[in-house]
Design a protein around this motif. Structure first.
Motif, short mmCIF file in Angstrom:
data_model
loop_
_atom_site.label_atom_id
_atom_site.label_comp_id
_atom_site.label_asym_id
_atom_site.label_seq_id
_atom_site.Cartn_x
_atom_site.Cartn_y
_atom_site.Cartn_z
N PHE A 124 -0.62 10.57 -11.56
CA PHE A 124 -1.19 11.87 -11.92
C PHE A 124 -0.36 12.56 -12.98
O PHE A 124 -0.90 13.22 -13.88
CB PHE A 124 -1.33 12.75 -10.67
CG PHE A 124 -2.40 12.29 -9.73
CD1 PHE A 124 -3.70 12.10 -10.16
CD2 PHE A 124 -2.11 12.04 -8.40
CE1 PHE A 124 -4.69 11.66 -9.29
CE2 PHE A 124 -3.10 11.61 -7.52
CZ PHE A 124 -4.38 11.42 -7.97
N SER A 130 0.84 -1.20 0.00
CA SER A 130 0.00 0.00 0.00
C SER A 130 0.87 1.25 0.00
O SER A 130 0.59 2.22 -0.71
CB SER A 130 -0.92 0.00 1.22
OG SER A 130 -1.72 -1.17 1.25
N ARG A 131 1.94 1.21 0.79
CA ARG A 131 2.84 2.37 0.81
C ARG A 131 3.49 2.57 -0.56
O ARG A 131 3.67 3.71 -1.00
CB ARG A 131 3.90 2.16 1.87
CG ARG A 131 3.37 2.33 3.28
CD ARG A 131 4.31 3.17 4.13
NE ARG A 131 5.42 2.41 4.67
CZ ARG A 131 5.45 1.87 5.88
NH1 ARG A 131 4.40 2.01 6.67
NH2 ARG A 131 6.50 1.23 6.31
N LEU A 132 3.84 1.46 -1.20
CA LEU A 132 4.44 1.56 -2.52
C LEU A 132 3.48 2.24 -3.50
O LEU A 132 3.88 3.10 -4.30
CB LEU A 132 4.79 0.15 -3.01
CG LEU A 132 5.81 0.01 -4.15
CD1 LEU A 132 7.08 0.75 -3.82
CD2 LEU A 132 6.08 -1.46 -4.42
N PHE A 133 2.22 1.86 -3.42
CA PHE A 133 1.23 2.47 -4.31
C PHE A 133 1.04 3.94 -3.98
O PHE A 133 0.98 4.79 -4.88
CB PHE A 133 -0.09 1.72 -4.21
CG PHE A 133 -0.29 0.76 -5.32
CD1 PHE A 133 0.35 -0.46 -5.33
CD2 PHE A 133 -1.09 1.10 -6.40
CE1 PHE A 133 0.19 -1.34 -6.38
CE2 PHE A 133 -1.26 0.21 -7.45
CZ PHE A 133 -0.63 -1.00 -7.44
N GLN A 134 0.93 4.23 -2.71
CA GLN A 134 0.76 5.62 -2.31
C GLN A 134 1.92 6.47 -2.83
O GLN A 134 1.73 7.56 -3.37
CB GLN A 134 0.68 5.71 -0.78
CG GLN A 134 0.87 7.10 -0.20
CD GLN A 134 -0.18 8.08 -0.66
OE1 GLN A 134 -1.26 7.69 -1.09
NE2 GLN A 134 0.13 9.37 -0.59
N ALA A 135 3.13 5.93 -2.69
CA ALA A 135 4.30 6.68 -3.14
C ALA A 135 4.32 6.84 -4.65
O ALA A 135 4.93 7.77 -5.18
CB ALA A 135 5.57 5.98 -2.67
N ASN A 136 3.63 5.95 -5.33
CA ASN A 136 3.66 5.98 -6.79
C ASN A 136 2.53 6.79 -7.40
O ASN A 136 2.48 6.96 -8.61
CB ASN A 136 3.59 4.55 -7.33
CG ASN A 136 4.35 4.40 -8.62
OD1 ASN A 136 5.52 4.80 -8.68
ND2 ASN A 136 3.72 3.86 -9.65
N ARG A 137 1.63 7.28 -6.55
CA ARG A 137 0.47 7.97 -7.09
C ARG A 137 0.86 9.23 -7.85
O ARG A 137 0.19 9.63 -8.79
CB ARG A 137 -0.53 8.30 -5.98
CG ARG A 137 -1.95 8.32 -6.50
CD ARG A 137 -2.91 8.78 -5.45
NE ARG A 137 -3.05 7.83 -4.35
CZ ARG A 137 -4.15 7.74 -3.62
NH1 ARG A 137 -5.16 8.54 -3.87
NH2 ARG A 137 -4.23 6.90 -2.64
N GLY A 138 1.94 9.86 -7.42
CA GLY A 138 2.41 11.04 -8.12
C GLY A 138 2.69 10.74 -9.59
O GLY A 138 2.32 11.53 -10.46
N PRO A 160 8.26 0.59 -10.14
CA PRO A 160 8.81 1.79 -9.47
C PRO A 160 10.19 1.49 -8.89
O PRO A 160 10.57 0.33 -8.72
CB PRO A 160 7.79 2.07 -8.38
CG PRO A 160 7.14 0.77 -8.11
CD PRO A 160 7.14 0.02 -9.40
#
Lengths: 145, 145
Positions: A30, A19-27, A119
DNA sequence: ACCAATGGTTGAAGTTGGCAACGATCGCCT
DNA sequence: AGGCGATCGTTGCCAACTTCAACCATTGGT
């Protein structure tokens, strides 16, 4: 050692880290959206459409976990951009199948180029570790998803 | 076997599998949102706020990759629901810190209960494999995120 | 030939999201 | 001390998203 880990704690830790990996990759996500000048829902829709496999609107609504009427608007704008075309079904004329145009395929390719590669944190693993990770995930997720 | 995998293919495969896992889990996320009667952005915002660590609005905007003015509206509705409170900073009176109320903490706990545990595919791995997976992810993601 | 059910569209209402402009406050600078 | 550019949050505007109810066309069964 003294605290016996519950049966699910390792899986929960793995899930939290993913989940953290995804959160960090959201940038990146976008950034890719604005790169192709599409909104996030439009990008999700376009990526969901396989060019070789026309999809009914309602199936796309199911994939996106939203209402049919919502898909209508999103597809409207994708069609305005000539990335997608609606085609009435022959067997059942109520359903409309979504086709990806040549321009749509190009945008999809660009998106895959931007979003398809792993990532940075995953690339920091050694090739052997990467293979190990992929094997574990393959076993877990497999064909079930 | 005849095609030698490129250096990044294992990581890319792992990334693709993780993405599928997330996609498959999105239904649970939306279900959790409606269970607590909050919109997805409101849930993301509330989960981002550590009850013991007041956060400025602009920091939340950064975490959510959106504009400050957007956070204003989202926090407005969270405050209407008494889940969050704005508190003007003392050192710098321009910034407003977000505090989670007692009700907010309860909703956060409910959300964690709904979303914090690993999805079924990960639980299908043996305990040893789960630990192996968590170890690999810990090494990759580590503190970097 | 009716009739309930289905797929997609439309309209209304609320939320999200970005952008420009604003008021309040801060930090610096002289 | 006073002035001035920068920063934080808010407001207004507008486009897009999202759900819901109502609707039309079409389908399949009776």
């Amino acid at each position: 050692m003294s605290t016996a880990p519950s049966q699910t704690s390792a899986a929960s830790e793995a899930w939290l880290l993913m989940s953290r990996l995804f959160q960090a990759n959201r940038g990146h996500f976008f950034a890719a959206c604005s790169e192709v000048d599409l909104s996030p829902p439009q990008v999700i829709a376009l990526r969901s459409l396989r060019p070789d496999d026309p999809m009914p609107m309602s199936e796309l609504a199911g994939l996106m976990h939203c209402d049919n009427s919502n898909v209508t608007g999103i597809v409207d704008r994708l069609e305005d951009r000539r990335l997608v075309v609606r085609q009435a079904g022959t067997r059942d004329r109520r359903v409309k199948y979504l086709l990806v145009t040549k321009e749509g395929i190009a945008v999809r390719a660009r998106l895959e180029e931007l979003l398809g590669h792993a990532p940075e944190p995953l690339l920091s693993l050694s090739p052997a570790e990467q293979r190990q990770l992929a094997a574990l995930l393959r076993k877990a997720v497999g064909e079930s998803v």
